[in-house]
Motif scaffolding. Structure first.
Motif, PDB file in Angstrom:
ATOM      1  N   LEU A 139       0.693  -1.319   0.168  1.00  0.00           N
ATOM      2  CA  LEU A 139       0.053   0.029  -0.014  1.00  0.00           C
ATOM      3  C   LEU A 139       0.898   1.244  -0.090  1.00  0.00           C
ATOM      4  O   LEU A 139       0.515   2.209  -0.430  1.00  0.00           O
ATOM      5  N   GLU A 140       1.991   1.296   0.721  1.00  0.00           N
ATOM      6  CA  GLU A 140       2.936   2.390   0.640  1.00  0.00           C
ATOM      7  C   GLU A 140       3.577   2.792  -0.708  1.00  0.00           C
ATOM      8  O   GLU A 140       3.521   3.769  -1.056  1.00  0.00           O
ATOM      9  N   VAL A 141       3.817   1.610  -1.480  1.00  0.00           N
ATOM     10  CA  VAL A 141       4.278   1.727  -2.840  1.00  0.00           C
ATOM     11  C   VAL A 141       3.118   2.231  -3.660  1.00  0.00           C
ATOM     12  O   VAL A 141       3.590   3.217  -4.261  1.00  0.00           O
ATOM     13  N   VAL A 142       1.733   2.210  -3.390  1.00  0.00           N
ATOM     14  CA  VAL A 142       1.015   2.766  -4.290  1.00  0.00           C
ATOM     15  C   VAL A 142       1.013   4.141  -3.965  1.00  0.00           C
ATOM     16  O   VAL A 142       0.816   5.013  -4.733  1.00  0.00           O
ATOM     17  N   THR A 143       0.968   4.698  -2.728  1.00  0.00           N
ATOM     18  CA  THR A 143       1.081   6.232  -2.437  1.00  0.00           C
ATOM     19  C   THR A 143       2.166   6.950  -3.152  1.00  0.00           C
ATOM     20  O   THR A 143       2.173   8.020  -3.160  1.00  0.00           O
ATOM     21  N   LEU A 144       3.255   6.186  -3.573  1.00  0.00           N
ATOM     22  CA  LEU A 144       4.211   6.745  -4.461  1.00  0.00           C
ATOM     23  C   LEU A 144       3.810   6.897  -5.743  1.00  0.00           C
ATOM     24  O   LEU A 144       4.792   7.688  -6.509  1.00  0.00           O
ATOM     25  N   LEU A 145       2.873   6.495  -6.336  1.00  0.00           N
ATOM     26  CA  LEU A 145       2.412   6.646  -7.721  1.00  0.00           C
ATOM     27  C   LEU A 145       1.977   8.068  -7.885  1.00  0.00           C
ATOM     28  O   LEU A 145       0.557   8.055  -7.781  1.00  0.00           O
TER      29      LEU A 145
END
Length: 372
Positions: free
Chosen positions: A112-118
């Motif tokens: 989920l943290e990775v998605v926030t980087l998009l």
């Protein structure tokens, strides 16, 4: 299990989730869901089917985004209850379950943290992927087909839908090129880090002397065009050729000239489509992909101008971004992030989440450095 400080672990989980909620703007998501729900409930919604589809699809995606966050909140609460119960009843098996769930929640939070980087302009879009065989002859064509299967398997494992739009088969084996869509929220942002040159090193199955062969394939990822992007292409800038669709080995699969090859004359960009049933459908599909590529090209030119104005014209991507080595050792390594896996078979079966996550984090760090 005494070496695990569950209290500290849960505190860190809640802190990470809180940061994700801040970045994701949970209250903003709730407000958007309320507004979209109101639009979806309008009695005249389906008077315009295209607009209605866009509203209901966006509502579903935003509800999914919110559920993913709230579900993690519930899982952390449940984990805390499980740990308290295990302590009260002195039940080792419950602690084992708690440890397993702790690791699972950590993995979900990391994803989920990775998605926030998009956060790129086109990151939320569907993706259009084109794979082309490069240097290496028949091995390169076979490698291109291996990569296509890898991405389709990866999408399937995530429950993401795909649509193969064009396949151009090589004479002996494999593919000259292939184009397919991946339809899911943030598919472009997620897969865009896969763009670049991929290299395969192995004992060639096509060499009767059993020699080691190095071959290359190029992966292109563009955002799927949307109706309101306004990428207008004058007819005078397009050259359209029609030809007969063909299958593996040149076998005809269509007795009419339904396949379309579209060339954008100013840029030289070429798009081929042959997987739809009619020439009209193939032309429409080709135009949509052409618009997507021109949209990305326009964005890249804008970014290049900004970098030039800032006095920084260094490239962000190398020509070769990942190596798949099957001989003399087994290793897949990303040359940008240094992420590596020792099981190429698993990677080719779609286990590429580690590479994608590392790529997204690497890119986010690069963007952050550019802004400093």
């Amino acid at each position: 299990m005494a070496d695990i400080d569950f209290s500290q672990e849960i505190s860190e989980l809640r802190s990470t989730l809180s940061s994700i909620e801040d970045v994701s703007d949970v209250e903003g998501i709730r407000a958007e869901i309320a507004e979209l729900s109101e639009q979806a409930g309008a009695p005249n919604l389906w008077d315009d089917p295209d607009a209605a589809q866009k509203v209901t699809s966006k509502l579903s995606h935003r509800q999914s985004d919110l559920e993913r966050i709230t579900r993690l909140e519930s899982r952390i609460d449940d984990l805390e209850v499980m740990i308290d119960l295990a302590a009260e009843e002195n039940e080792p098996s419950l602690l084992d379950d708690a440890k397993t769930e702790l690791e699972s929640i950590k993995k979900s939070l990391s994803e989920l943290e990775v998605v926030t980087l998009l956060s790129g302009e086109y990151d939320p879009r569907d993706a259009v992927i084109t794979i082309r065989a490069g240097a290496g002859g028949v091995d390169a064509a076979d490698f291109a087909e291996m990569l296509m299967r890898m991405y389709l398997r990866w999408a399937e494992q995530r429950g993401w839908s795909t649509k193969v739009m064009d396949t151009s088969y090589a004479e002996e084996a494999g593919l000259k090129s292939a184009t397919f869509e991946v339809n899911a929220p943030f598919a472009f942002g997620t897969l865009s880090v896969e763009a670049g040159t991929h290299r395969l090193v192995r004992i060639s199955p096509f060499d009767n002397q059993g020699r080691r062969q190095t071959s290359f394939a190029a992966v292109e990822v563009v955002p799927l065009i949307e109706s309101d992007d306004s990428v207008e292409i004058p007819e005078s800038e397009l050259k359209v050729d029609v030809f007969r669709s063909s299958g593996p080995g040149g076998q005809s699969v269509n007795t009419t000239d339904s396949a379309v090859r579209m060339t954008h004359i100013p840029t030289g960009i070429v798009v081929s489509m042959q997987n739809e049933k009619s020439q009209i459908q193939n032309r429409a599909a080709a135009l949509r992909v052409m618009q997507s590529r021109l949209l990305l090209l326009r964005k890249q030119e804008e970014d290049a101008k900004k970098k030039e104005m800032a006095g920084d014209v260094k490239a962000s991507w190398g020509d070769q971004m990942r190596s798949y080595v099957l001989n003399p050792y087994q290793m897949v390594k990303d040359l940008r992030t240094n992420h590596e896996e020792g099981n190429p078979s698993s990677v080719f079966d779609g286990a590429i989440d580690g590479f994608i996550d590392a790529g997204i984090r690497w890119r986010a760090e690069g963007r952050g450095n550019e802004e400093d």
